[in-house]
Write a protein that holds these residues in place. Structure first.
Motif, PDB file in Angstrom:
ATOM      1  N   LEU A 100     -44.601  22.940  21.770  1.00  0.00           N
ATOM      2  CA  LEU A 100     -43.574  23.968  21.578  1.00  0.00           C
ATOM      3  C   LEU A 100     -44.096  25.271  22.176  1.00  0.00           C
ATOM      4  CD1 LEU A 100     -40.935  25.073  20.311  1.00  0.00           C
ATOM      5  CD2 LEU A 100     -42.254  25.542  18.230  1.00  0.00           C
ATOM      6  N   CYS A 105     -39.456  26.238  27.134  1.00  0.00           N
ATOM      7  CA  CYS A 105     -38.303  25.548  26.562  1.00  0.00           C
ATOM      8  C   CYS A 105     -37.104  25.599  27.514  1.00  0.00           C
ATOM      9  CB  CYS A 105     -37.934  26.202  25.225  1.00  0.00           C
ATOM     10  SG  CYS A 105     -39.016  25.635  23.896  1.00  0.00           S
ATOM     11  N   ALA A 128     -34.541  25.861  19.629  1.00  0.00           N
ATOM     12  CA  ALA A 128     -35.034  25.685  20.992  1.00  0.00           C
ATOM     13  C   ALA A 128     -34.824  24.249  21.446  1.00  0.00           C
ATOM     14  CB  ALA A 128     -36.519  26.034  21.046  1.00  0.00           C
ATOM     15  N   LEU A 130     -36.656  21.680  23.701  1.00  0.00           N
ATOM     16  CA  LEU A 130     -37.952  21.491  24.364  1.00  0.00           C
ATOM     17  C   LEU A 130     -37.771  20.787  25.709  1.00  0.00           C
ATOM     18  CD1 LEU A 130     -38.780  21.828  21.227  1.00  0.00           C
ATOM     19  CD2 LEU A 130     -40.937  20.800  22.038  1.00  0.00           C
ATOM     20  N   GLU A 135     -34.131  19.027  20.290  1.00  0.00           N
ATOM     21  CA  GLU A 135     -33.755  20.338  19.779  1.00  0.00           C
ATOM     22  C   GLU A 135     -34.380  20.551  18.417  1.00  0.00           C
ATOM     23  OE1 GLU A 135     -29.588  21.315  20.080  1.00  0.00           O
ATOM     24  OE2 GLU A 135     -29.351  19.856  21.700  1.00  0.00           O
TER      25      GLU A 135
END
Lengths: 768, 768
Positions: A100, A105, A128, A130, A135
């Motif tokens: 992350l 992202c 976010a 990725l 999500e």
């Protein structure tokens, strides 16, 4: 203003939407601190975009080797720098193996950051996508405990919202950090030990040269849907680091969280050999309490601070947010518990400006701490300088002064000079005056005269000796002159007879002589101790007196004003208003020589003297000087607008006073100087407080009494503030119609309002 | 003086006995150069003791990244530095496998070093006992050819005296060199090619950033008992280096020698791609001639230089040695062949002071070169600045000046500023005046007025524009003032109305206006070209004129002297003679602020103006100013004593004049300032010449005629010097009884001696 992304809110600093270009600014603005340590708003998880990492421990510094183009005799070989300390906040987060990282992202939605000033925490949330398409929703919250100032706590929650996912948390400590502000790109830290003990991790580090020992520590727990998940983590240790790896299988829509307790213990408060033990103790207590309880305690601790320090403004949310941000940052930076600490111009929000203590503390910060805290806090600030007296004498002796004369450093961490520009280090000697003014101001406000025989007089004598030696007799003028100085207005260097410097120099001698008499009368033992210690005699004092009495002050008959320095009127005098806007700020547009020979003033100089010694001059004199100097002032120092705001208010020019107030109160939030990335302007924040209390509120001390001349900017409906005056808590509430005063406690208090005596009784509001 | 190991000798600098502590000093003092390149007196063979390597190529520089403590707007980001260049002198020597290294030898006997100034070579001889017990005798001699200024030649002889021995010579080239003066410890050179071709070796290097291409080359031959030994050497090449290894079996008492021809070719004089070819050509020619013939040519070349430049002093060998050393070093540094080169303050003897050209050239060096060389040489020095005019305009524009105003840099290599102390870089603007004074001085001496319409006037207009803009009108004084400057006396910074600066500024404008009129009258085409080029009009000139006419000069009625700057009399005025000797030199003992507020003067400042513009003032005025300022002058600049020597002589104070002369002439030989290790003070050496010719000789130009007022120090029996005045060579010989003038050439010449006209006829000595 140069940015306007901060949402108006009375109690919080809020950012919405993710913008990589704002990351460094927000890292400064959303910094947290607890007076003992501080942390820029760097992300817990990895962030590969431009960022400025900063974790700071109050009092821990490194003497960097001086870097100058051309060496001048007298420069310090090393000087103390604020240090970026080992990273304790880090938590690497992996979603199905993918890191992350907001910089990589695919998408970042609903990014929100909140610095909750009321409760003292930093919260962040976002969704976010990725790179692997998963999500997630993230909520992170952290704070630095006011109650246990060695402890920080983080809760980091993550919810996969598009699919089930394996979430891996890797909380870590990292001692391999560097300073952005390092003269020679050297490393400042050495790691001594990396250790784990069940789920606790420790990195013990030592600063090179200064040998501060710091134990950075952590312990984490994992939750799923709010319930603790017991799991043996995988442990990795490196040369400078330690990390624990936890893995949780999380169903779509469910939330996993990591709680990380971490922070620093140092050998300033523990034995070198017992750091790990001390850290374990802090951890055990924290784990025992748990995150929620710690957060609740934090809220209470801040409520107590706000109870006394808050200023409310009704009808102007921007102004309200501004002043609370200033009060919040000041309290994050310095809580007054430890006389070894002080108020750095960047607080715990950046590295800039090397050492931590400037004359800002004495000239701008002490009134705030005096009025909003127990008087011991301001006393601690004075004691800080008393403890550095021997170093100040050494500093003066390096520059050729003798007989125990002291010159306090321009910038310092441990009492040694930490600056090296000859025109400032050697010549901005007016700082010595601020040391004495702060003592005078403290005694005037608190009535704690005992400080003078106890500690203050020794400082005053050493400083009087400095002024006596630093002045010389001019046959030409038949007066004493002070040559080659830089005044508070740093847009003049190496000038002769800077009015402010001459004035405060003269005053320091006179005040010292007055105090010697008082101590002689009332504190005989101290008097003999000090006279013995300093070998001061009547002959020397007579010489001081002559210098003070025969001090020269440049004056213009034509304008009826004191001149900032000799020859000021040789300049081309063109008001700032007539200066082409493309030429501003001149410190970015003009070469240094051009600034120097211009008439433009960086910050209050003559007017700074009129501010300190307001009672020495008539209002007409102030007006004349204000009208002469303010139009030539570019206010390119964060310390300038507040003094002008107070003086404009005193002159009844509320519109102008309000304009100056705005400039000071939202300086960082609106990034007026395009530099908030490097950190916030902490010390000038105290000036914002003064603008309200001394400016609009017109608070002064007159004959041991609080006095007010209350006004209100027309943009506001009401404002209120509290003053702790000699252990009596007074609340002042001002509206367009009236001013209300209420007193806590049990005894009554006489104050002066608009020139008239008013008797206040406890728990009884008086309207004027 | 701080050293006295140099043996008195009229023509040579001689050191006897080996002392490791003197190695770096001697490396400076025994430096050799030929105007195009130079070499410190580093040993050819390995030396593992403390040493300061230096090989320099005129005009080859590197823009080092600026290093300052605090950045000021206007500082150059990069600035040009003198560069240590690839090593061409190296010859490793092994005796039965043992390295010859004077630092490790068991014993060194009869060490002798001689800089033979008459013939232009450096010789060294010694006997040494190597760690392996073998005793050898060594004689080394080298020179840099004046005739072929790309060539150096070395003969290194060795004789085993205790036993037969195998001698191995390894002559090498090494491109992996560094600068001692490097701000960031970066490497300045990149090696492009290492090549050998039969017995020739080449290293082609490039300076980083500036991209100068330099071919360093060598070829050697081996002799035994003076006869060539043919031998195929073993060749080793490295990344940056090449070496040849020759081995000779030598019987006890027999002598083997290596002759090494080596040096530099650069792309300043050759195509980048033809450097190896060019170097081969130089080598072939050199080998063809052979060492003895080259040495013979060297002697002849120096004889030619001495024929014109020599000053003889009879009866004072120390003074004789001193003046010859100065004349020798000036000629080693600059021969005037190339308008791209100039006279660095350290010449080819060290790296200090960054760039190469200061106002020293215009103020101190031009008279020497004008009088001892063809007038083209001085013209080249002026042209150097003409070629930098656009850069000087850019420099002024950076500092906020407009309309084609020029400010010449304080220090430069290529026209760009190479210094960064605001108080000097931005404020020592008087240097601009020296540029114009040099033109005036040149035309006055040579009568070459053509230089003005051709080149000089453009420079003068740009400089007049600078002064016009730099002055401002003071209402207070009702005069034009020049604020915020540093005068020639660098012990004052950021002063107002420095008399010297105001005076030369006013003069620059007036002289420029006078020259515009002259060019308008006599050079109509040039006039129109220049007016077109500069867009100068009557209105602007009228403004200039007003500034010049209404310039302010600080003056003391009480003392009847012009004041060095505003407020000078506010200082405590205590003559240097009353200053405690432990406090000297103040630049080593005092902090900078203390120096600044003291009355002490580093070098002539008001008196520098009286020197330049002697004819503007009466002798009484000079005397008054000399008596006021000289007692306050500490002469801590190498450029100070010469001006005072000349003025003392003019005032008939020969004892004092002689004292000043001694300080300037043996400054380096006796190491007055404890810094000769870093290099010699080349530019001030021209001041020594002036002390004799203009001081004792009283030479001036009056109405296009040479004028003399001859005196002789009582310590001397006689002295003589030659002047090339407008292509007429005049020899002056002065004894205690009389002065003799003789003229070379064919036409007669009228000169003035002690105020009376004297007609000189060729080859006919006139006694006065």
């Amino acid at each position: 203003m140069n940015q306007d992304y901060i949402k108006p809110d009375a109690w919080s600093i809020i950012e919405e939407g993710f913008d990589k270009g704002r990351v460094k600014s927000s890292e400064s603005l959303f910094s947290i601190g607890n007076g003992a340590m501080g942390q820029r708003a760097n992300f817990e998880e990895q962030y590969s975009g431009p960022s400025f990492q900063g974790s700071y421990i109050g009092g821990v510094y490194y003497p960097d080797k001086t870097k100058v183009g051309w060496w001048k005799n007298g420069y310090p070989e090393y000087f103390a720098k604020v240090l970026n300390a080992p990273n304790w906040i880090g938590i690497n987060v992996f979603v199905d193996g993918e890191t992350l990282d907001l910089n990589t992202c695919r998408e970042v939605r609903n990014f929100r950051r909140e610095l909750n000033m009321k409760e003292g925490y930093l919260a962040r949330s976002f969704e976010a996508v990725l790179p692997n398409g998963i999500e997630v929703e993230v909520k992170a919250l952290r704070f630095l405990s006011i109650e246990d100032d060695e402890l920080g706590a983080i809760r980091f929650e993550i919810t996969p919202i598009s699919t089930d996912a394996e979430i891996r948390f890797e909380p870590y400590l990292d001692g391999s950090i560097t300073n952005t502000d390092a003269n020679w790109e050297e490393r400042f830290w050495e790691t001594l030990e990396v250790k784990t003990k069940s789920e606790k991790g420790f990195v013990v580090s030592k600063t090179l040269k200064t040998g501060f020992h710091v134990g950075t520590y952590m312990q984490s727990e994992i939750q799923l849907e709010g319930k603790e998940v017991s799991q043996k983590p995988e442990i990795k240790t490196g040369e400078d680091s330690v990390s624990f790896s936890y893995s949780v299988a999380v169903q779509k829509g469910k939330t996993t969280a990591i709680i990380k307790y971490a922070g620093y213990v140092t050998d300033m408060n523990h034995k070198e050999s017992e750091l790990i033990q001390a850290a374990s103790g802090v951890l055990d207590k924290a784990v025992d309490k748990g995150f929620e309880k710690l957060k609740e305690d934090q809220k209470k601790a801040w409520a107590k601070i706000w109870e006394m320090a808050d200023i409310t403004i009704d009808g102007d949310v921007m102004a309200q947010q501004g002043i609370r941000f200033n009060i919040f940052q000041l309290n994050q930076t310095y809580l007054g518990k430890d006389a070894r600490l002080n108020i750095g111009p960047k607080g715990f929000t950046g590295e800039k400006y090397g050492g931590s203590t400037y004359w800002d503390t004495e000239a701008y910060c002490i009134p705030f701490y005096m009025a909003t805290k127990d008087q011991q806090v301001a006393r601690n600030l004075l004691t800080y300088r008393y403890n550095h007296l021997e170093k100040a004498k050494e500093n003066a002796s390096k520059l050729g002064f003798s007989n125990g004369a002291a010159l306090y450093p321009m910038v310092t961490m441990n009492g040694e000079e930490s600056h090296n520009e000859w025109e400032i280090t050697f010549e901005e000697i007016h700082r010595n005056g601020a040391m004495v003014f702060a003592i005078y101001n403290y005694v005037r406000f608190t009535g704690d005269f005992d400080y003078i025989p106890e500690k203050g007089l020794e400082v005053m004598i050493a400083i009087a000796r400095f002024w006596h030696q630093r002045a010389n007799f001019s046959k030409e003028k038949n007066k004493y002159v002070i040559l080659g100085v830089t005044g508070p207005n740093e847009y003049e260097n190496n000038v002769h007879n800077n009015w402010y410097t001459n004035y405060i120099g003269k005053w320091c001698i006179e005040y010292c002589l007055e105090m010697i008499d008082k101590v002689k009368d009332g504190f005989e033992d101290d008097y003999h101790r000090i006279m013995g210690l300093t070998s001061l005699n009547e002959g020397e004092m007579a010489e001081w007196k002559e210098v003070a009495e025969e001090m020269y002050f440049p004056y213009s008959e034509e304008y009826g004003v004191f001149l900032q320095q000799d020859g000021f009127l040789d300049k081309e005098i063109i008001p700032v208003a007539e200066l082409d806007k493309t030429q501003r700020p001149i410190n970015q547009k003009w070469s240094w020589d051009r600034i120097l020979r211009s008439c433009y003033i960086k910050q209050a100089d003559v007017l700074q003297g009129f501010y300190f010694f307001e009672d020495h001059f008539s209002k007409e004199e102030l007006e004349k000087h204000f009208d002469f100097y303010e139009p030539l002032t570019v206010h390119e120092s964060s310390l300038s607008p507040c003094v002008h705001s107070i003086q404009a208010a005193l002159l009844g020019r509320m519109k102008q006073a309000y304009e100056f107030y705005l400039r000071t109160s939202r300086l960082d939030l609106d990034d007026y100087n395009k530099e908030v990335e490097q950190g916030c302007h902490i010390t000038s924040m105290a000036g914002t407080w003064m603008s309200i209390v001394e400016g609009f509120g017109g608070m002064r001390i007159e004959d041991d009494k609080l006095s007010f001349n209350l006004q209100i900017p027309q943009q506001w409906n009401a404002y209120s503030f509290k003053i702790n005056f000699r252990d009596r808590i007074l609340k002042i509430n001002v509206t367009n119609e009236k001013s209300e005063f209420s007193l806590e406690g049990e005894a009554s208090l006489e104050i002066i309002v608009n020139g008239k005596n008013v008797e206040l009784h406890p728990n009884n509001t008086v309207s004027v």
